[in-house]
Design a protein around this motif. Structure first.
Motif, PDB file in Angstrom:
ATOM      1  N   HIS A 169      63.499  16.015 122.392  1.00 24.66           N
ATOM      2  CA  HIS A 169      63.942  17.050 121.510  1.00 24.66           C
ATOM      3  C   HIS A 169      65.370  16.891 121.133  1.00 24.66           C
ATOM      4  O   HIS A 169      66.048  17.131 120.320  1.00 24.66           O
ATOM      5  CB  HIS A 169      63.558  18.290 121.824  1.00 24.66           C
ATOM      6  N   TYR A 227      64.476  18.657 115.351  1.00 22.94           N
ATOM      7  CA  TYR A 227      63.805  19.225 114.312  1.00 22.94           C
ATOM      8  C   TYR A 227      64.603  19.017 113.067  1.00 22.94           C
ATOM      9  O   TYR A 227      66.002  19.400 113.102  1.00 22.94           O
ATOM     10  CB  TYR A 227      63.156  20.546 114.426  1.00 22.94           C
ATOM     11  N   ARG A 242      61.857  14.034 111.369  1.00 28.86           N
ATOM     12  CA  ARG A 242      61.021  15.065 112.359  1.00 28.86           C
ATOM     13  C   ARG A 242      60.767  16.165 111.295  1.00 28.86           C
ATOM     14  O   ARG A 242      61.508  17.096 111.589  1.00 28.86           O
ATOM     15  CB  ARG A 242      62.047  15.168 113.264  1.00 28.86           C
ATOM     16  N   SER A 284      57.242  18.767 110.071  1.00 26.38           N
ATOM     17  CA  SER A 284      55.684  18.908 110.399  1.00 26.38           C
ATOM     18  C   SER A 284      55.321  19.940 109.504  1.00 26.38           C
ATOM     19  O   SER A 284      55.673  21.178 109.225  1.00 26.38           O
ATOM     20  CB  SER A 284      55.438  19.481 111.935  1.00 26.38           C
ATOM     21  N   LEU A 339      54.329  19.597 116.838  1.00 28.49           N
ATOM     22  CA  LEU A 339      55.379  18.511 116.997  1.00 28.49           C
ATOM     23  C   LEU A 339      55.074  17.008 116.173  1.00 28.49           C
ATOM     24  O   LEU A 339      53.613  16.955 116.195  1.00 28.49           O
ATOM     25  CB  LEU A 339      55.261  18.365 118.424  1.00 28.49           C
ATOM     26  N   TRP A 390      56.231  13.670 113.534  1.00 27.52           N
ATOM     27  CA  TRP A 390      57.063  12.938 112.563  1.00 27.52           C
ATOM     28  C   TRP A 390      56.367  12.342 111.665  1.00 27.52           C
ATOM     29  O   TRP A 390      55.316  12.072 111.640  1.00 27.52           O
ATOM     30  CB  TRP A 390      57.789  11.693 113.455  1.00 27.52           C
ATOM     31  N   ILE A 421      56.322  23.368 117.448  1.00 25.42           N
ATOM     32  CA  ILE A 421      57.200  22.150 116.569  1.00 25.42           C
ATOM     33  C   ILE A 421      58.278  21.672 117.169  1.00 25.42           C
ATOM     34  O   ILE A 421      58.908  20.609 117.243  1.00 25.42           O
ATOM     35  CB  ILE A 421      57.558  22.552 115.057  1.00 25.42           C
ATOM     36  N   ARG A 422      59.078  23.015 118.032  1.00 28.06           N
ATOM     37  CA  ARG A 422      60.431  22.505 118.618  1.00 28.06           C
ATOM     38  C   ARG A 422      60.297  22.285 120.032  1.00 28.06           C
ATOM     39  O   ARG A 422      60.850  23.083 120.819  1.00 28.06           O
ATOM     40  CB  ARG A 422      61.334  23.794 118.360  1.00 28.06           C
TER      41      ARG A 422
END
Length: 822
Positions: free
Chosen positions: A620, A625, A642, A644, A649, A651, A820-821
């Motif tokens: 990360h 992101y 990166r 979504s 999470l 790519w 996601i992050r």
């Protein structure tokens, strides 16, 4: 463009030449002149007022209800306008209403769905009983009728009268109509039209509009513009006088009648019945072989658009007519002909201005039903720079290059004819001319049992049968109704769950990719879009392509790969067209979609899959992101973004098409230990709605502003001027918003375009919907009045049933964005 001309103290506008004086050309001349563009010349090869095209024989049915809101609004305006017109005291519209019959349970269910569409678009309608159908059409054999759909506002256009009325109005404002002028060429200079050449002289022009109907491809070729239109002949017949109608004085008093289960429609001609049939084999017509008016008359034909009646095609339909209307058993067909109409590969009109040559416009593949509405939209487009309603479904640029071959247009056009009255599911793909476009992963997808639907010519897997064993791990899923169960599988739930819990591979190849390069690339893209793109290389930005009125023409994902090199994720060919129209000389734009491919790798284990395959840091901290990086996955060079769209999470991994299969295999082999699955569009749509991610063209269009659509975060009002900025500054507080709804019943499902009611009154409609497998509820997004508080109870009308739902907060899943992050 040539500056507006001032004559006698009044502005007359640029010089416009309209080719074709049928209902579309006459309507357009009226709409242009009322807006002040009065230097309008309409050229017609046949005699006026009945020039011999489709308008001259059209049966005049105008029905508003359609799954397309755009077509519904075109039709509604056509009715409104024609009702206001008359010639010699005769109205140009007979508002007798419309009646669609159901003779099968499937059709009756579909009529309920159509009634929902009517309510969503503001059209007065009702589902009626068999007895009421009999009251409206006493000649019916009610024993074969299960019910009907009545639209009292529909009716019959007197097309030639309407054309003449608008011709007269436009003429009083300065337009001229010249018949017996055959167009032989279109002159161009410096990328613009300059004149229309005819057999009786040349007419200078700043704008040329092809409203030539099924001659559209002929005119298009003269301008160097492809017109993907296929004319087909359609049978229409009139009976001898019927005793049951003796004494009738009005042209028609009963609703237009549609017997769609047998591809038939009926209308009165005083004491006769007119019958149209789509039940026969497709009868394609070569537009380049259609005779002129005089040639047709020399062949004993009434007009160029009227071909000889083929009795052998009519016989089966005649038996069905007599079954429905027993009175026809005592009569025969008195006259009949095969009339030519225009069809496109998707059944929609072709509208808009060509990029090359500029000033050449299409108003093609338009039926009388939508004629005045189309003319209004095109006139607004020409005069104001944008139509007041969304017309992306009709945009002349919407077809991919792979969809423009003559054989494709012919085959799909014929299919549109066959399906005119079919019950079509919104996900139902065409069966022919497939496969046309496939990703490099197609062979692997077939091996995994991919179930493919189609979009933009691409084969798109919606789920994979290889994942069927995973369904047993889900527990019991709600049983679906027959309609929502079509083109769906419980496997989609398993794929969604695997994405949420492990990792999945998604084929994102059909996502349009544009390469924008050159010294002026940054300034150009920053000016064209709403968000701030002046970020360092490696940044990815979600932004909007707006029109001058602030409407959303598209949403884009822009990756800055180098100082003057950008990769743009776009939606349709119209995006490329819009950018190319405005690009300066120091900017190069190239569509690289077909030469590249993309795999979406998403899920909590996405990093565990990808990191061992690359020497670059995919942590990360090392790869944040909304960042981009050029790297290698195994042996394959990729551009990794990166991003979504499913709320997990992961790519998007892009490479060239020749390396695509190796990329898929590399990821697949590495992912086995993690339980990787291939997942399809059905799971994808569910996941994206749980996160509240919009789909342009479905959830928002050019009719909607960013603030209404919940996309204000993608607008930087403080940056230096961008397209649409001035309009956004002048906007009042939104009165409507795109609103998330959560259905109350875990077993309930809706699909989109259903009306939404608050306290029993229709207040909006669903845009897109899908079952949220993470939530155990169906998620729907709808355009509703602004200010509805969370928890407000609403009802969605689905096949006549009221489905309870509540206004929800978004996003429904992971509002903190921790998934996601990570």
């Amino acid at each position: 463009m040539r500056s507006p001309v001032v004559a006698g103290g009044r502005t007359v506008g640029p010089r416009v030449v309209v080719i074709g004086a049928g209902i579309v050309g006459c309507s357009l001349a009226d709409e242009l002149t009322v807006r002040g563009w009065t230097d309008v010349t309409v050229l017609e090869q046949g005699p006026l007022p009945a020039p011999g095209g489709s308008t001259s024989h059209a049966p005049g049915l105008v029905f508003q209800t359609s799954p397309s809101k755009t077509l519904a609004r075109f039709a509604a305006y056509t009715i409104e306008k024609f009702r206001s017109l008359e010639v010699d005291g005769v109205s140009c519209f007979a508002q007798v209403g419309g009646l669609e019959l159901a003779t099968t349970p499937e059709r009756l269910a579909d009529l309920h769905r159509r009634a929902g569409c009517a309510t969503a678009w503001g059209i007065r309608s009702e589902i009626v009983s068999t007895a009421r159908c009999k009251e409206l059409w006493p000649l019916l054999d009610e024993s074969v009728v299960l019910g009907g759909f009545h639209t009292p506002g529909d009716g019959l256009a007197r097309a030639l009268l309407a054309a003449r009325a608008q011709m007269d109005r436009a003429t009083t404002r300065g337009a001229r109509f010249l018949d017996r002028h055959t167009v032989t060429g279109i002159e161009r200079e410096n990328g613009r039209v300059t004149a229309v050449v005819t057999d009786r002289g040349t007419f200078p022009a700043d704008h040329v509009v092809s409203a030539a109907g099924f001659w559209g491809p002929v005119i298009g070729r003269m301008a160097g513009v492809d017109v993907p239109l296929q004319p087909l002949a359609h049978q229409y017949a009139r009976t001898a006088p019927l005793p049951e109608l003796s004494g009738a004085t009005a042209e028609a008093s009963k609703p237009i009648l549609r017997f769609q289960d047998r591809d038939l429609y009926f209308r009165e001609h005083t004491d006769r019945i007119g019958i149209g049939s789509y039940a026969h084999r497709p009868l394609p017509v070569d537009p380049f072989a259609v005779p002129s008016y005089e040639e047709a008359r020399a062949q004993d034909r009434a007009m160029p658009s009227s071909y000889p009646f083929t009795a052998e095609d009519w016989a089966p339909s005649w038996e069905e007519c007599r079954r429905l209307l027993p009175a026809l058993r005592e009569t025969e067909i008195e006259t009949g002909f095969n009339g030519v109409f225009s069809f496109t590969p998707d059944g929609m009109p072709l509208l808009g201005e060509a990029r090359e040559p500029r000033g050449f416009w299409l108003a093609e593949a338009v039926w009388v039903t939508h004629s005045a509405g189309v003319a209004q939209a095109v006139a607004e487009w020409m005069v104001d720079g944008r139509p007041s309603l969304d017309v992306h479904e009709c945009d002349l640029t919407r077809f991919e290059e792979a969809q423009r071959s003559p054989s494709y247009v012919r085959e799909r056009g014929a299919q549109q004819f066959v399906e005119v009255y079919d019950v079509l599911h919104p996900l139902q793909p065409a069966e022919r001319a497939r496969p046309l476009r496939v990703s490099p992963f197609y062979a692997r997808q077939q091996q995994l049992g991919g179930f493919f639907l189609e979009g933009g010519g691409w084969e798109r897997p919606h789920w994979y049968e290889a994942n069927a064993p995973l369904v047993d791990t889900l527990g019991e899923l709600p049983e679906r109704d027959a309609w929502s169960a079509r083109y769906w599988s419980p496997i989609a739930a398993a794929e969604a769950r695997a994405t949420r819990e492990r990792v999945a591979l998604y084929d994102m190849t059909p996502l349009r990719r544009l390469e924008v390069t050159g010294p002026g690339a940054l300034a150009f893209l920053d000016r064209m879009t709403s968000n701030n793109l002046r970020r360092k290389p490696g940044a990815v930005t979600y932004t909007l392509l707006l029109d001058e009125g602030g409407g959303i023409c598209s949403d884009l994902t822009v990756a800055r790969l180098a100082s003057d090199h950008f990769q743009v994720g776009a939606n349709s060919p119209a995006d490329l067209d819009r950018l190319l129209r405005h690009a300066p000389a120091d900017v190069r734009i190239r569509d690289v979609t077909s030469g590249t491919c993309c795999v979406g790798v998403w899920g909590p284990l996405a990093r565990d899959l990808v990191q061992p395959l690359t020497h670059d840091d995919f942590s990360h901290e090392g790869f944040g992101y909304f960042r981009a990086k050029r790297t290698h996955i195994g042996h394959v060079p990729v551009t990794a973004l990166r991003l979504s769209y499913v709320g997990e999470l992961g790519w998007e991994l892009y490479t060239t098409a020749d390396s695509g299969l190796r990329l898929w295999d590399t990821l697949w082999e590495a992912g086995r230990r993690l339980g990787v699955v291939a997942a399809g569009r059905s799971a994808f749509n569910s996941l994206r709605l749980e996160k509240g991610y919009r789909a342009w063209g479905t959830d928002m269009t050019a009719e909607d502003t960013p603030f209404e659509a919940g996309l204000g975060f993608a607008v930087r009002m403080d940056k230096e001027g961008f397209t649409g900025q001035a309009a956004l500054r002048d906007l009042a507080e939104p009165t409507r918003r795109l609103t998330p709804l959560l259905l109350t019943d875990p077993a309930a499902v809706v699909l989109g375009k259903e009306p939404v009611r608050v306290d029993g009154a229709p207040v909006g409609h669903v845009t897109s919907a899908a079952y949220g497998y993470t939530l155990g509820r169906c998620v729907a997004y709808a355009w509703l009045p602004a200010g509805l508080p969370t928890g407000t109870d609403v009802h969605i009308e689905y096949f006549g049933e009221k489905i309870a739902a509540t206004v929800a907060d978004e996003p429904l899943v992971d509002p903190e964005m921790t998934r996601i992050r990570r």
